[in-house]
Design a protein around this motif. Structure first.
Motif, PDB file in Angstrom:
ATOM      1  N   SER A   4     -78.970 -20.975 -24.835  1.00 13.08           N
ATOM      2  CA  SER A   4     -79.986 -22.014 -25.008  1.00 13.08           C
ATOM      3  C   SER A   4     -80.001 -22.935 -23.785  1.00 13.08           C
ATOM      4  CB  SER A   4     -79.676 -22.826 -26.263  1.00 13.08           C
ATOM      5  OG  SER A   4     -80.534 -23.943 -26.334  1.00 13.08           O
ATOM      6  N   VAL A   5     -81.192 -23.377 -23.399  1.00 17.96           N
ATOM      7  CA  VAL A   5     -81.299 -24.253 -22.235  1.00 17.96           C
ATOM      8  C   VAL A   5     -82.504 -25.183 -22.404  1.00 17.96           C
ATOM      9  CG1 VAL A   5     -82.732 -22.666 -20.871  1.00 17.96           C
ATOM     10  CG2 VAL A   5     -81.230 -24.246 -19.690  1.00 17.96           C
ATOM     11  N   LYS A   6     -82.374 -26.396 -21.859  1.00 16.67           N
ATOM     12  CA  LYS A   6     -83.456 -27.381 -21.919  1.00 16.67           C
ATOM     13  C   LYS A   6     -83.778 -27.818 -20.489  1.00 16.67           C
ATOM     14  CE  LYS A   6     -84.094 -32.045 -23.910  1.00 16.67           C
ATOM     15  NZ  LYS A   6     -83.387 -32.987 -24.788  1.00 16.67           N
ATOM     16  N   VAL A   7     -85.066 -27.824 -20.134  1.00 19.86           N
ATOM     17  CA  VAL A   7     -85.477 -28.164 -18.762  1.00 19.86           C
ATOM     18  C   VAL A   7     -86.604 -29.194 -18.783  1.00 19.86           C
ATOM     19  CG1 VAL A   7     -86.480 -27.280 -16.601  1.00 19.86           C
ATOM     20  CG2 VAL A   7     -84.811 -25.897 -17.847  1.00 19.86           C
ATOM     21  N   PHE A   8     -86.455 -30.223 -17.937  1.00 21.36           N
ATOM     22  CA  PHE A   8     -87.524 -31.205 -17.708  1.00 21.36           C
ATOM     23  C   PHE A   8     -88.179 -30.881 -16.368  1.00 21.36           C
ATOM     24  CE2 PHE A   8     -88.798 -34.937 -15.252  1.00 21.36           C
ATOM     25  CZ  PHE A   8     -89.656 -35.589 -16.113  1.00 21.36           C
ATOM     26  N   ALA A   9     -89.506 -30.864 -16.329  1.00 26.30           N
ATOM     27  CA  ALA A   9     -90.223 -30.699 -15.053  1.00 26.30           C
ATOM     28  C   ALA A   9     -91.210 -31.849 -14.883  1.00 26.30           C
ATOM     29  CB  ALA A   9     -90.936 -29.359 -15.000  1.00 26.30           C
ATOM     30  N   GLU A  28     -91.260 -39.131 -10.492  1.00 29.87           N
ATOM     31  CA  GLU A  28     -90.107 -39.097 -11.400  1.00 29.87           C
ATOM     32  C   GLU A  28     -90.504 -39.067 -12.866  1.00 29.87           C
ATOM     33  OE1 GLU A  28     -88.003 -42.408  -9.763  1.00 29.87           O
ATOM     34  OE2 GLU A  28     -87.012 -41.187  -8.254  1.00 29.87           O
ATOM     35  N   LYS A  29     -91.650 -39.686 -13.184  1.00 35.19           N
ATOM     36  CA  LYS A  29     -92.137 -39.644 -14.556  1.00 35.19           C
ATOM     37  C   LYS A  29     -93.646 -39.837 -14.546  1.00 35.19           C
ATOM     38  CE  LYS A  29     -91.001 -44.548 -15.367  1.00 35.19           C
ATOM     39  NZ  LYS A  29     -90.221 -44.983 -14.224  1.00 35.19           N
ATOM     40  N   PRO A  30     -94.355 -39.313 -15.542  1.00 32.74           N
ATOM     41  CA  PRO A  30     -93.901 -38.577 -16.720  1.00 32.74           C
ATOM     42  C   PRO A  30     -93.518 -37.128 -16.376  1.00 32.74           C
ATOM     43  CG  PRO A  30     -96.281 -38.651 -16.680  1.00 32.74           C
ATOM     44  CD  PRO A  30     -95.806 -39.457 -15.496  1.00 32.74           C
ATOM     45  N   GLY A  31     -93.426 -36.274 -17.412  1.00 31.14           N
ATOM     46  CA  GLY A  31     -93.120 -34.863 -17.226  1.00 31.14           C
ATOM     47  C   GLY A  31     -93.082 -34.179 -18.571  1.00 31.14           C
ATOM     48  N   ASP A  32     -92.755 -32.882 -18.575  1.00 38.31           N
ATOM     49  CA  ASP A  32     -92.684 -32.111 -19.822  1.00 38.31           C
ATOM     50  C   ASP A  32     -91.307 -31.479 -19.984  1.00 38.31           C
ATOM     51  OD1 ASP A  32     -95.276 -32.671 -20.560  1.00 38.31           O
ATOM     52  OD2 ASP A  32     -96.106 -30.779 -19.844  1.00 38.31           O
ATOM     53  N   GLU A  33     -90.959 -31.166 -21.230  1.00 38.20           N
ATOM     54  CA  GLU A  33     -89.672 -30.514 -21.518  1.00 38.20           C
ATOM     55  C   GLU A  33     -89.888 -29.194 -22.247  1.00 38.20           C
ATOM     56  OE1 GLU A  33     -86.860 -34.446 -22.180  1.00 38.20           O
ATOM     57  OE2 GLU A  33     -87.089 -33.016 -23.830  1.00 38.20           O
ATOM     58  N   VAL A  34     -89.080 -28.220 -21.862  1.00 37.05           N
ATOM     59  CA  VAL A  34     -89.078 -26.928 -22.555  1.00 37.05           C
ATOM     60  C   VAL A  34     -87.658 -26.625 -23.002  1.00 37.05           C
ATOM     61  CG1 VAL A  34     -89.251 -24.422 -22.208  1.00 37.05           C
ATOM     62  CG2 VAL A  34     -91.108 -25.906 -21.456  1.00 37.05           C
ATOM     63  N   LEU A 297     -99.145 -46.874 -17.001  1.00 33.72           N
ATOM     64  CA  LEU A 297     -98.725 -47.058 -15.612  1.00 33.72           C
ATOM     65  C   LEU A 297     -97.384 -46.374 -15.370  1.00 33.72           C
ATOM     66  CD1 LEU A 297     -98.968 -48.524 -12.821  1.00 33.72           C
ATOM     67  CD2 LEU A 297     -97.867 -50.498 -13.891  1.00 33.72           C
ATOM     68  N   TYR A 298     -97.295 -45.661 -14.252  1.00 33.15           N
ATOM     69  CA  TYR A 298     -96.045 -45.006 -13.854  1.00 33.15           C
ATOM     70  C   TYR A 298     -95.748 -45.373 -12.405  1.00 33.15           C
ATOM     71  CZ  TYR A 298     -97.576 -42.046 -17.775  1.00 33.15           C
ATOM     72  OH  TYR A 298     -98.020 -41.587 -18.983  1.00 33.15           O
ATOM     73  N   VAL A 299     -94.568 -45.932 -12.167  1.00 33.53           N
ATOM     74  CA  VAL A 299     -94.165 -46.279 -10.798  1.00 33.53           C
ATOM     75  C   VAL A 299     -92.874 -45.535 -10.478  1.00 33.53           C
ATOM     76  CG1 VAL A 299     -93.399 -48.134  -9.250  1.00 33.53           C
ATOM     77  CG2 VAL A 299     -95.234 -48.569 -10.901  1.00 33.53           C
ATOM     78  N   SER A 300     -92.861 -44.791  -9.395  1.00 28.88           N
ATOM     79  CA  SER A 300     -91.630 -44.076  -9.034  1.00 28.88           C
ATOM     80  C   SER A 300     -91.592 -43.739  -7.558  1.00 28.88           C
ATOM     81  CB  SER A 300     -91.482 -42.790  -9.854  1.00 28.88           C
ATOM     82  OG  SER A 300     -92.260 -41.737  -9.338  1.00 28.88           O
ATOM     83  N   LYS A 301     -90.407 -43.383  -7.091  1.00 29.19           N
ATOM     84  CA  LYS A 301     -90.252 -42.822  -5.751  1.00 29.19           C
ATOM     85  C   LYS A 301     -90.813 -41.407  -5.764  1.00 29.19           C
ATOM     86  CE  LYS A 301     -86.836 -43.947  -3.007  1.00 29.19           C
ATOM     87  NZ  LYS A 301     -85.584 -44.369  -2.349  1.00 29.19           N
ATOM     88  N   ILE A 302     -90.939 -40.815  -4.574  1.00 28.87           N
ATOM     89  CA  ILE A 302     -91.239 -39.389  -4.518  1.00 28.87           C
ATOM     90  C   ILE A 302     -90.016 -38.676  -5.105  1.00 28.87           C
ATOM     91  CG2 ILE A 302     -91.891 -37.456  -3.018  1.00 28.87           C
ATOM     92  CD1 ILE A 302     -93.879 -39.796  -2.829  1.00 28.87           C
TER      93      ILE A 302
END
Length: 311
Positions: A4-9, A28-34, A297-302
């Motif tokens: 089993s494995v969980k990944v955020f992209a 850095e955000k948002p994103g999805d998880e599988v 609103l989403y604020v992040s670095k590259i």
């Protein structure tokens, strides 16, 4: 072999103003998880989808995540491997933030991880692009490549596929505002002109080259001068209420440059430093509020690392 494995992209900003279909970067955000598990019976099965308001198909032949996984398994010679997929959508649809790309990339990284990483991240790109073909009718890489590799990416060529990761200045931040409206990618593509005047093309080439040079030389002012799109933005901005007011507010608050993220309606601003990026984000929220549009609103670095494997 993992069970089993969980990944955020991560979400991604494609086009980056002047770089239509050839530039993109990860945030850095948002994103999805599988979450992916092995199962004893053969075949790929989607067992759970959350955060999509019931809109995504469970049919493995029609979902971007499972299609990429099926292509991957075919390629490595294990087409009948039993796999269960749970997809957790943590970002809006039709947002111009690479929603389908994030899911797809999380899926191909997860299946590769499940099987002990027989392929490199670079070798996973064609399978992720197949997911994009299903999502928006064309196998673009300007969302999936940065989602998969992290960082700022240039697609120099599609045939043959030639993808280059660009270094970026340490203090480069992005403020993304997502208005609660939806712009389907297919619609946003259909309104574009098929031919462009030579004088516009020359302006655009200069800006693409200037943006790349600005990133590599860590020249924030040059980056700002180059985030200028004379071809796509003038047409697509019509689909976003209050666009010019929001852009003006961002530039007044100190953004280096502002444009449409992907096919919209999200609007990104590149900024020097986190403080300015936060101020720019707030200014954009106020500008949208003035025309009666709710926002996130989403604020992040590259985001330099791309997908994260969480066991």
């Amino acid at each position: 072999m993992n069970m089993s494995v969980k990944v955020f992209a991560p979400a991604t900003v494609a086009n980056v103003a002047c770089g239509f279909d050839i530039l993109g970067f990860a945030v850095e955000k948002p994103g999805d998880e599988v979450v992916m598990k092995r199962k004893d019976t053969p075949g790929v099965e989607i067992v759970e989808i959350t955060g999509d308001e019931g809109r995504l198909p469970f049919d493995p032949a029609k979902n971007t995540v499972s299609i990429s996984v099926l292509k991957y398994l075919e390629h490595i010679g294990k087409p009948d491997l039993g796999i269960e997929i749970s997809l957790h959508k943590k970002m809006p649809f039709g947002s111009g933030l690479g929603s389908s790309a994030a899911s797809t990339v999380a899926g191909v990284v997860a299946v590769n991880e499940l099987l002990g990483n027989p392929l490199t991240r670079e070798e996973l790109l064609p399978f992720a692009m197949e997911g994009e073909r299903i999502a928006c009718g064309a196998a673009h890489a300007d969302n999936v490549a940065p989602a998969l590799y992290g960082g700022f990416v240039l697609i120099r060529s599609y045939e043959p596929l030639d993808v280059i990761r660009l270094n970026t200045p340490d203090d480069l931040y992005c403020a993304i505002i997502h208005p609660n409206i939806e712009v389907p990618t297919k619609d946003a593509r259909e309104i574009l002109r098929k031919e462009i005047p030579m004088k516009n093309a020359i302006v655009q080439w200069g800006n693409v080259a200037g943006l790349v040079a600005g990133l590599l030389q860590e020249d924030y002012e040059l980056i700002g001068r180059s985030i200028h799109d004379v071809i796509v933005e003038p047409i697509r901005s019509i689909l976003i209420p209050g666009y010019q007011q929001v852009k003006d507010a961002a530039l007044s608050a100190g953004a280096l440059g502002t444009s449409i993220s992907g096919s919209g309606p999200s609007i990104f601003s590149l900024c020097k430093g986190e403080d300015i990026a936060k101020q720019v984000g707030v200014a954009k929220q106020h500008a949208f509020a003035a025309v009666g549009v709710e926002t996130s609103l989403y604020v992040s670095k590259i985001n330099q690392q791309g997908p994260v494997v969480m066991r």
